[in-house]
Design a protein around this motif. Structure first.
Motif, PDB file in Angstrom:
ATOM      1  N   THR A 114     -14.337 -16.872 -49.411  1.00 29.39           N
ATOM      2  CA  THR A 114     -12.829 -16.211 -48.073  1.00 29.39           C
ATOM      3  C   THR A 114     -13.054 -16.703 -47.309  1.00 29.39           C
ATOM      4  N   ASP A 115     -12.503 -16.255 -46.264  1.00 31.15           N
ATOM      5  CA  ASP A 115     -12.396 -16.968 -44.675  1.00 31.15           C
ATOM      6  C   ASP A 115     -12.765 -15.878 -44.282  1.00 31.15           C
ATOM      7  N   LYS A 116     -13.209 -14.222 -44.943  1.00 29.00           N
ATOM      8  CA  LYS A 116     -14.300 -13.527 -44.499  1.00 29.00           C
ATOM      9  C   LYS A 116     -15.684 -14.600 -43.962  1.00 29.00           C
ATOM     10  N   TYR A 117     -16.108 -15.724 -44.491  1.00 25.65           N
ATOM     11  CA  TYR A 117     -17.629 -15.865 -44.592  1.00 25.65           C
ATOM     12  C   TYR A 117     -17.707 -17.910 -44.055  1.00 25.65           C
ATOM     13  N   LYS A 118     -16.423 -17.813 -43.725  1.00 21.91           N
ATOM     14  CA  LYS A 118     -16.422 -18.888 -42.572  1.00 21.91           C
ATOM     15  C   LYS A 118     -17.098 -18.915 -41.384  1.00 21.91           C
ATOM     16  N   PRO A 119     -17.513 -19.836 -40.937  1.00 21.07           N
ATOM     17  CA  PRO A 119     -18.205 -19.938 -39.422  1.00 21.07           C
ATOM     18  C   PRO A 119     -17.576 -19.572 -38.301  1.00 21.07           C
ATOM     19  N   LYS A 120     -17.645 -19.784 -36.993  1.00 17.35           N
ATOM     20  CA  LYS A 120     -16.484 -19.030 -36.140  1.00 17.35           C
ATOM     21  C   LYS A 120     -16.405 -20.681 -35.478  1.00 17.35           C
ATOM     22  N   PRO A 121     -15.528 -21.443 -35.216  1.00 10.51           N
ATOM     23  CA  PRO A 121     -15.103 -23.040 -34.247  1.00 10.51           C
ATOM     24  C   PRO A 121     -16.221 -22.981 -32.832  1.00 10.51           C
ATOM     25  N   ASP A 122     -16.864 -23.679 -33.289  1.00 14.43           N
ATOM     26  CA  ASP A 122     -17.636 -24.558 -32.208  1.00 14.43           C
ATOM     27  C   ASP A 122     -17.083 -24.062 -30.156  1.00 14.43           C
ATOM     28  N   ASP A 123     -16.922 -22.580 -29.512  1.00 12.12           N
ATOM     29  CA  ASP A 123     -15.823 -22.907 -28.298  1.00 12.12           C
ATOM     30  C   ASP A 123     -17.143 -22.602 -27.132  1.00 12.12           C
ATOM     31  N   ARG A 124     -16.618 -23.820 -26.830  1.00 11.26           N
ATOM     32  CA  ARG A 124     -17.887 -24.275 -24.975  1.00 11.26           C
ATOM     33  C   ARG A 124     -17.656 -23.625 -23.994  1.00 11.26           C
ATOM     34  N   SER A 125     -15.957 -23.798 -24.055  1.00  7.31           N
ATOM     35  CA  SER A 125     -15.281 -24.011 -23.189  1.00  7.31           C
ATOM     36  C   SER A 125     -15.660 -22.723 -21.659  1.00  7.31           C
ATOM     37  N   ASP A 126     -16.219 -21.881 -22.129  1.00  5.05           N
ATOM     38  CA  ASP A 126     -16.310 -20.651 -21.142  1.00  5.05           C
ATOM     39  C   ASP A 126     -18.202 -21.187 -20.566  1.00  5.05           C
ATOM     40  N   ASN A 127     -19.040 -22.224 -21.524  1.00  5.91           N
ATOM     41  CA  ASN A 127     -19.921 -21.587 -21.413  1.00  5.91           C
ATOM     42  C   ASN A 127     -20.950 -21.825 -19.491  1.00  5.91           C
ATOM     43  N   VAL A 128     -19.852 -22.774 -19.350  1.00  7.21           N
ATOM     44  CA  VAL A 128     -20.687 -23.207 -18.438  1.00  7.21           C
ATOM     45  C   VAL A 128     -20.830 -21.724 -17.034  1.00  7.21           C
ATOM     46  N   GLY A 129     -19.528 -21.213 -16.991  1.00  6.91           N
ATOM     47  CA  GLY A 129     -18.855 -19.646 -17.216  1.00  6.91           C
ATOM     48  C   GLY A 129     -20.094 -18.641 -17.342  1.00  6.91           C
ATOM     49  N   LYS A 130     -19.902 -18.887 -17.804  1.00  9.09           N
ATOM     50  CA  LYS A 130     -21.442 -17.980 -18.579  1.00  9.09           C
ATOM     51  C   LYS A 130     -22.869 -18.489 -18.214  1.00  9.09           C
ATOM     52  N   LEU A 131     -23.229 -19.633 -18.021  1.00  9.98           N
ATOM     53  CA  LEU A 131     -24.457 -20.195 -17.455  1.00  9.98           C
ATOM     54  C   LEU A 131     -24.884 -19.577 -15.848  1.00  9.98           C
ATOM     55  N   GLN A 132     -23.105 -19.436 -15.153  1.00  8.64           N
ATOM     56  CA  GLN A 132     -23.322 -19.283 -14.049  1.00  8.64           C
ATOM     57  C   GLN A 132     -23.394 -17.794 -13.079  1.00  8.64           C
ATOM     58  N   ASP A 133     -23.137 -16.804 -13.999  1.00  8.56           N
ATOM     59  CA  ASP A 133     -23.715 -15.652 -14.218  1.00  8.56           C
ATOM     60  C   ASP A 133     -25.158 -15.690 -14.686  1.00  8.56           C
ATOM     61  N   MET A 134     -25.556 -16.539 -15.514  1.00  5.74           N
ATOM     62  CA  MET A 134     -27.250 -16.041 -15.845  1.00  5.74           C
ATOM     63  C   MET A 134     -27.769 -16.461 -15.165  1.00  5.74           C
ATOM     64  N   VAL A 135     -27.512 -17.060 -13.905  1.00  5.88           N
ATOM     65  CA  VAL A 135     -27.891 -17.840 -12.352  1.00  5.88           C
ATOM     66  C   VAL A 135     -28.151 -16.814 -11.619  1.00  5.88           C
ATOM     67  N   GLN A 136     -26.541 -16.525 -11.614  1.00  7.02           N
ATOM     68  CA  GLN A 136     -26.702 -15.199 -10.643  1.00  7.02           C
ATOM     69  C   GLN A 136     -27.373 -13.229 -10.484  1.00  7.02           C
ATOM     70  N   ASP A 137     -27.345 -13.459 -11.862  1.00  2.00           N
ATOM     71  CA  ASP A 137     -27.988 -12.021 -12.374  1.00  2.00           C
ATOM     72  C   ASP A 137     -30.078 -12.839 -12.256  1.00  2.00           C
ATOM     73  N   THR A 138     -30.466 -14.291 -13.009  1.00  7.78           N
ATOM     74  CA  THR A 138     -31.648 -14.506 -12.904  1.00  7.78           C
ATOM     75  C   THR A 138     -32.139 -14.267 -10.582  1.00  7.78           C
ATOM     76  N   ILE A 139     -30.967 -14.598 -10.116  1.00 15.47           N
ATOM     77  CA  ILE A 139     -31.941 -14.697  -9.123  1.00 15.47           C
ATOM     78  C   ILE A 139     -31.995 -12.973  -8.577  1.00 15.47           C
ATOM     79  N   GLN A 140     -30.977 -12.638  -8.508  1.00 17.74           N
ATOM     80  CA  GLN A 140     -30.705 -11.005  -8.631  1.00 17.74           C
ATOM     81  C   GLN A 140     -31.650 -10.710  -8.969  1.00 17.74           C
ATOM     82  N   ASN A 141     -32.300 -11.043 -10.194  1.00 17.15           N
ATOM     83  CA  ASN A 141     -33.608  -9.906 -10.693  1.00 17.15           C
ATOM     84  C   ASN A 141     -34.966 -10.750  -9.733  1.00 17.15           C
TER      85      ASN A 141
END
Length: 72
Positions: free
Chosen positions: A2-29
């Motif tokens: 069933t659709d319930k067990y299909k893997p989610k599509p690989d959406d990398r559209s927001d990876n750069v934004g997430k990485l930027q947030d991670m860099v900022q968090d790490t700098i704050q730490n």
């Protein structure tokens, strides 16, 4: 299957934004750790320095990954 067990599509559209947030968090730490070092003993200071060194290495890796993601 069933659709319930299909893997989610690989959406990398927001990876750069997430990485930027991670860099900022790490700098704050790093900055918070510098503040903590002022009130720490010798061994604690060394542990914080080592941890910050690893954080800086992680930031470099994240920045490289952002460059790679931006190329795609």
């Amino acid at each position: 299957m069933t659709d319930k067990y299909k893997p989610k599509p690989d959406d990398r559209s927001d990876n750069v934004g997430k990485l930027q947030d991670m860099v900022q968090d790490t700098i704050q730490n790093i900055e918070e750790a510098h503040d903590t070092m002022q009130h720490s003993s010798g061994q604690e200071k060394e542990q914080i320095k080592e941890k910050n060194k690893r954080r800086e290495e992680a930031i470099e890796g994240m920045r490289q990954e952002m460059k790679d993601e931006a190329k795609q």
